[in-house]
Design an enzyme around this catalytic site. Structure first.
Site, PDB file in Angstrom:
ATOM      1  N   SER A  44       0.800  -1.224   0.000  1.00  0.00           N
ATOM      2  CA  SER A  44       0.000   0.000   0.000  1.00  0.00           C
ATOM      3  C   SER A  44       0.832   1.273   0.000  1.00  0.00           C
ATOM      4  CB  SER A  44      -0.930   0.007   1.215  1.00  0.00           C
ATOM      5  OG  SER A  44      -0.184  -0.105   2.414  1.00  0.00           O
ATOM      6  N   GLU A 213      -7.381  16.085  10.394  1.00  0.00           N
ATOM      7  CA  GLU A 213      -8.279  16.550  11.437  1.00  0.00           C
ATOM      8  C   GLU A 213      -9.714  16.141  11.101  1.00  0.00           C
ATOM      9  OE1 GLU A 213      -7.475  17.968  14.242  1.00  0.00           O
ATOM     10  OE2 GLU A 213      -5.329  18.022  13.750  1.00  0.00           O
ATOM     11  N   HIS A 229       0.879   5.398   5.862  1.00  0.00           N
ATOM     12  CA  HIS A 229       0.526   5.780   4.493  1.00  0.00           C
ATOM     13  C   HIS A 229       0.710   7.276   4.280  1.00  0.00           C
ATOM     14  CE1 HIS A 229      -1.760   2.030   5.320  1.00  0.00           C
ATOM     15  NE2 HIS A 229      -1.197   1.718   4.167  1.00  0.00           N
TER      16      HIS A 229
END
Length: 274
Positions: A44, A213, A229
């Site tokens: 990933s 956020e 990631h």
């Protein structure tokens, strides 16, 4: 016929055979060399992401920004895969079907090999991990392509004193040992990214990883704190590091690359629909 004329005739007769044996010309249109392809096998951290995952970004999405027009990218990296599961699912076979002489096969695994509690993905660094990686190397070479091993890019982890922490255990060392044993080019992304995260520090790396956020992204309404990631800027940084390492290893020539020292805005990243 004179000796000079006989030699000239022999050269002219041999010329079509020489041209037909040149892989770059054999696959090109109108006698032009075909683009070489960089095939990415990985997880990933390198994979193509789609609209539903934005702003999560794999470094393979940003790599084309640093490559010249004679190079293309075939990104086969997939979320959650290890060196083992990528092969078991037939993904290496599919990748190799598209490999042509002169191509590069970039091989980056480690994040999910570390999940040894999962029998579908876990490997042991100095036994099964190396055995699976060797299959990628042999597969690339069997197609007259060049395998390139990439140690797994580092996560965002810091000690209390602000020191960037390695998180991949023995897997990078095992890959380095295999590269030396097999005579394979190694790009040490683990060491290079760890050094870069150290330069940026805990606060400076936040914009590189998928920290969000609440309400910042419609795909993550409750926010996200992801230290594995990338966001676009992090993917660009990892891709730039990879391109520079390919140059430094002389796997690619400077003429094959561009923008290595120029700004590449994260806004260039796009996420297609799945």
């Amino acid at each position: 016929m004179s000796l000079t004329r006989r030699r000239t005739a022999a050269v002219l007769l041999a010329l079509p055979l020489a041209l037909s044996a040149t892989p770059a010309l054999a696959h090109g249109g109108g006698g032009r060399p075909r683009p070489r392809t960089l095939h990415i096998a990985g997880d990933s951290t390198a994979a193509q992401k789609y609209a539903g995952a934005a702003p999560e970004t794999g470094w393979g999405m940003a790599l084309p920004f640093f490559l010249g027009r004679s190079l293309t990218v075939a990104n086969h990296a997939v979320n959650g895969r290890s060196s083992k599961s990528f092969i078991d699912e037939g993904r290496l076979t599919a990748l190799l079907d598209g490999v042509r002489p002169g191509d590069l096969v970039l091989i980056q695994f480690g994040h999910n090999d570390e999940k040894t509690e999962d029998p579908a993905r876990g490997t042991d660094p100095y036994t099964t991990y190396q055995e699976y990686l060797r299959q990628y190397v042999e597969g690339a070479r069997s197609r007259s392509a060049e395998p390139v091993l990439l140690t797994p890019v580092e996560r965002r982890r810091f000690a209390d004193d602000g020191t960037a922490k390695p998180t991949h255990g023995e897997y990078p060392a095992a890959m380095r040992a295999l590269a030396s044993e097999e005579g394979v080019t190694l790009l040490d992304l683990q060491a290079l990214s760890l050094a870069r995260w150290q330069e940026l520090g805990p606060d400076g790396t936040l914009a590189y990883f998928n920290w969000l956020e609440p309400g910042e992204s419609p795909n993550y309404p409750d926010g996200k704190q992801d230290n594995t990631h990338f966001r676009p800027d992090g993917a660009v940084e990892a891709a730039r590091t990879t391109a520079r390492a390919l140059r430094d290893a002389r796997t690619l020539a400077p003429r094959d690359l561009r923008r290595l020292d120029e700004p590449v805005p994260g806004s260039w990243i796009t996420w297609p629909q799945a």
